[in-house]
Write a protein that holds these residues in place. Structure first.
Motif, short mmCIF file in Angstrom:
data_model
loop_
_atom_site.label_atom_id
_atom_site.label_comp_id
_atom_site.label_asym_id
_atom_site.label_seq_id
_atom_site.Cartn_x
_atom_site.Cartn_y
_atom_site.Cartn_z
N VAL A 14 72.98 -2.25 -43.15
CA VAL A 14 74.36 -1.75 -43.92
C VAL A 14 74.98 -3.13 -44.87
O VAL A 14 75.20 -4.14 -44.09
N PRO A 15 74.81 -3.18 -46.07
CA PRO A 15 75.44 -3.96 -46.87
C PRO A 15 76.98 -4.00 -46.46
O PRO A 15 77.56 -3.23 -46.51
N GLU A 16 77.53 -5.21 -46.21
CA GLU A 16 79.00 -5.47 -46.13
C GLU A 16 79.74 -6.04 -47.40
O GLU A 16 80.83 -5.62 -47.62
N LYS A 17 78.97 -6.91 -48.03
CA LYS A 17 79.72 -7.64 -49.06
C LYS A 17 78.76 -8.11 -50.28
O LYS A 17 77.84 -8.37 -50.05
N ILE A 18 79.30 -7.68 -51.39
CA ILE A 18 78.75 -8.25 -52.65
C ILE A 18 79.55 -9.23 -53.48
O ILE A 18 80.92 -8.87 -53.45
N GLY A 19 79.05 -10.06 -54.60
CA GLY A 19 79.82 -10.87 -55.37
C GLY A 19 79.76 -12.29 -54.97
O GLY A 19 78.81 -12.92 -54.29
N ASP A 35 82.42 -16.20 -54.85
CA ASP A 35 83.99 -16.64 -54.56
C ASP A 35 84.96 -16.20 -55.55
O ASP A 35 86.35 -16.01 -55.22
N ASN A 36 84.54 -16.07 -56.85
CA ASN A 36 85.30 -15.58 -58.03
C ASN A 36 85.65 -14.15 -58.02
O ASN A 36 86.95 -13.65 -58.23
N SER A 37 84.92 -13.04 -57.45
CA SER A 37 85.28 -11.82 -57.30
C SER A 37 84.20 -11.15 -56.36
O SER A 37 82.81 -11.66 -56.31
N TYR A 38 84.67 -10.20 -55.54
CA TYR A 38 83.74 -9.84 -54.50
C TYR A 38 83.98 -8.26 -54.22
O TYR A 38 85.26 -7.77 -54.57
N ALA A 39 83.23 -7.53 -53.65
CA ALA A 39 83.62 -6.08 -53.01
C ALA A 39 82.97 -5.90 -51.86
O ALA A 39 81.90 -6.27 -51.53
N ILE A 40 83.86 -5.35 -51.03
CA ILE A 40 83.61 -5.03 -49.57
C ILE A 40 83.18 -3.59 -49.30
O ILE A 40 84.20 -2.81 -49.75
N LEU A 41 82.03 -3.26 -48.97
CA LEU A 41 81.58 -1.56 -48.78
C LEU A 41 82.57 -1.00 -47.59
O LEU A 41 82.25 -1.74 -46.37
N LYS A 42 83.19 -0.09 -47.77
CA LYS A 42 84.08 0.41 -46.71
C LYS A 42 83.53 1.66 -45.97
O LYS A 42 83.68 1.91 -44.96
N ASN A 43 82.83 2.49 -47.01
CA ASN A 43 82.37 3.60 -46.61
C ASN A 43 81.32 4.45 -47.56
O ASN A 43 81.27 4.16 -48.69
N THR A 44 80.39 5.21 -46.88
CA THR A 44 79.30 5.66 -47.70
C THR A 44 79.15 7.11 -47.03
O THR A 44 79.04 7.23 -46.28
N SER A 45 79.14 8.13 -48.24
CA SER A 45 79.02 9.55 -47.74
C SER A 45 78.36 10.10 -48.66
O SER A 45 78.17 9.83 -50.02
N VAL A 46 77.61 11.52 -48.46
CA VAL A 46 76.94 12.49 -49.30
C VAL A 46 77.84 13.62 -49.37
O VAL A 46 77.72 14.38 -48.10
N LEU A 47 78.32 14.14 -50.25
CA LEU A 47 79.27 15.41 -50.24
C LEU A 47 78.69 16.29 -51.30
O LEU A 47 78.15 15.89 -52.23
N LYS A 48 79.41 17.46 -50.94
CA LYS A 48 79.37 18.66 -51.89
C LYS A 48 80.26 18.64 -53.03
O LYS A 48 81.38 18.73 -52.53
N SER A 49 80.05 18.59 -54.12
CA SER A 49 81.22 18.41 -55.18
C SER A 49 81.08 19.91 -56.07
O SER A 49 79.93 20.30 -56.44
N PRO A 50 82.00 20.54 -56.03
CA PRO A 50 82.14 21.84 -56.75
C PRO A 50 81.66 21.88 -58.04
O PRO A 50 81.24 22.79 -58.53
N SER A 51 81.85 20.81 -58.86
CA SER A 51 81.52 20.58 -60.19
C SER A 51 79.89 19.81 -60.50
O SER A 51 79.40 20.18 -61.40
#
Length: 307
Positions: free
Chosen positions: A236-241, A243-259
Motif C-alpha cells: 500500500v503506497p502511503e506518501k508521494i511527493g 519536502d516541497n509538497s506531498y500527498a498522503i493516501l488516506k483511503n481507496t475504494s471502488v464504488l457504484k456511481s449513479p452517473s
C-alpha cells in the motif's frame, strides 16, 4: 507557508487497473474515480509507485471607510493595514476595485468584490481569465472556491466577468468566492509580476463571525468499497511527493456511481510547503496516473455526486 487541503481525485474504470504515482510524498485529500465497463465481484488493484441576502456595503473608493457589514450574520470585514486596494492590473488591462462585502447565499457565506474592468489591447480578453488582473483569495492557506454562476437575484452574479472585452472596452462585474469560515482572515493575491508571482497581497480580516461547518470534510469520511479490493502484495503506497509538497493516501475504494458506473476513488491529504500557491492535481511530484490493461483511465471530471 504550509498549505494543507483535502481533495478528491476521480477517474473511470474498466476491469483491472494499474495506478502509477510519481514523486516521493505529498499531503492532501483527494479521490480518484474510474468507470468500470464490466461488473466484477472482486477487483485487484495493482499499484506501482513512480513517483448565496441583502447587505450594506461600503464603497472602497472612500479610503477612510473600509468596513463592510452583512446585516444577517453581523460579520464585518476590514483591510488589515487600513490601506484599501484600489486596482489590479497594468497598462494593458486593469480592474478598479469598487466594493468589497460579505453576504449570505444559498451557497453559504460569500466574499464579493465589485470591479470595473478595462482592456486596452486589440486582443479580446475576459476579466476572470485575465492574468494581469488575477485575484486569488485564501483562508488558512487554501484558495477559496467559487459558488458558480447564478441568477440568485439581489445577491450576486459574476457572469459578466466572462464577457470578452476588446481595445478600450469597459464592463462592471463581480468576482465571488465561498468563505470557508467567517472568523479567519482572507489573504488576497492581486495580479502577477514578471516572475509570475502576485504583484501584491492584502489581508482582509473578519469579525463577528463563527466557524462554518466544513461540509467537504463530512463528505470525505472513509468510504466502504462496494467491491472487494486489495493492493498487490499488500504494498500500500502511503506518501508521494517531496519536502516541497506531498500527498498522503488516506483511503481507496471502488464504488457504484449513479452517473458514471463503477469508479475508483482515492482520498488524499495534500500539503504544500512552498509560499507559491499550487494545486494537487497539477503538482508533478505528486502525480497519480491510473491504468487498466495498459490503458490510462479517464476521469469523470469535477462532480458533487455523493458516492
Amino acid at each position: 507557508m504550509k498549505r494543507k487541503h483535502t481533495i478528491w481525485i476521480t477517474g473511470l474504470l474498466c476491469f483491472s487497473f494499474f495506478i502509477t504515482s510519481c514523486g516521493q510524498s505529498s499531503a492532501t485529500s483527494a479521490s480518484s474515480v474510474i468507470k468500470e465497463a464490466v461488473n466484477t465481484d472482486s477487483i485487484k488493484q495493482i499499484i506501482s509507485e513512480d513517483n448565496e441576502t441583502t447587505d450594506t456595503a461600503i464603497d472602497v473608493s472612500d479610503q477612510s471607510s473600509n468596513l463592510t457589514t452583512d446585516k444577517v450574520s453581523n460579520v464585518t470585514c476590514s483591510w488589515e493595514d487600513s490601506e484599501v486596494p484600489i486596482e489590479v492590473g497594468n497598462d494593458n488591462s486593469k480592474a478598479l476595485i469598487k466594493d468589497t462585502r460579505i453576504v449570505n447565499s444559498s451557497y453559504g457565506t460569500l466574499l464579493i468584490m465589485d470591479f470595473t474592468y478595462t482592456n486596452n489591447t486589440a486582443q479580446a480578453s475576459d476579466f476572470i481569465n485575465d492574468s494581469n488582473c488575477d485575484v486569488k483569495p485564501y483562508q488558512n492557506g487554501i484558495e477559496l472556491d467559487r459558488p458558480g454562476i447564478t441568477s440568485e437575484a439581489g445577491v450576486y452574479d459574476y457572469s459578466d466577468a466572462f464577457t470578452n472585452v476588446k481595445d478600450g472596452g469597459i464592463i462592471n462585474t463581480q468576482l465571488v468566492w465561498v468563505l470557508k469560515d467567517t472568523m479567519n482572515p482572507v489573504e488576497i493575491d492581486f495580479g502577477i509580476d514578471s516572475n509570475y508571482n502576485p504583484a501584491y497581497s492584502k489581508t482582509l480580516t473578519l469579525t463577528g463571525g463563527k466557524d462554518i461547518e466544513d461540509k467537504q470534510d463530512e463528505s470525505q469520511e472513509t468510504k466502504e468499497s462496494d467491491y472487494n479490493i486489495s493492493w498487490l502484495n499488500d504494498n500500500v503506497p502511503e506518501k508521494i511527493g517531496n519536502d516541497n509538497s506531498y500527498a498522503i493516501l488516506k483511503n481507496t475504494s471502488v464504488l457504484k456511481s449513479p452517473s458514471y458506473g463503477i469508479v475508483l476513488v482515492m482520498d488524499f491529504e495534500y500539503t504544500n510547503n512552498l509560499d507559491k500557491a499550487r494545486n494537487f492535481i497539477n503538482n508533478t511530484p505528486c502525480l497519480v496516473k491510473i491504468y487498466q490493461n495498459g490503458v490510462e483511465l479517464d476521469s469523470p471530471g469535477n462532480t458533487s455526486e455523493q458516492v
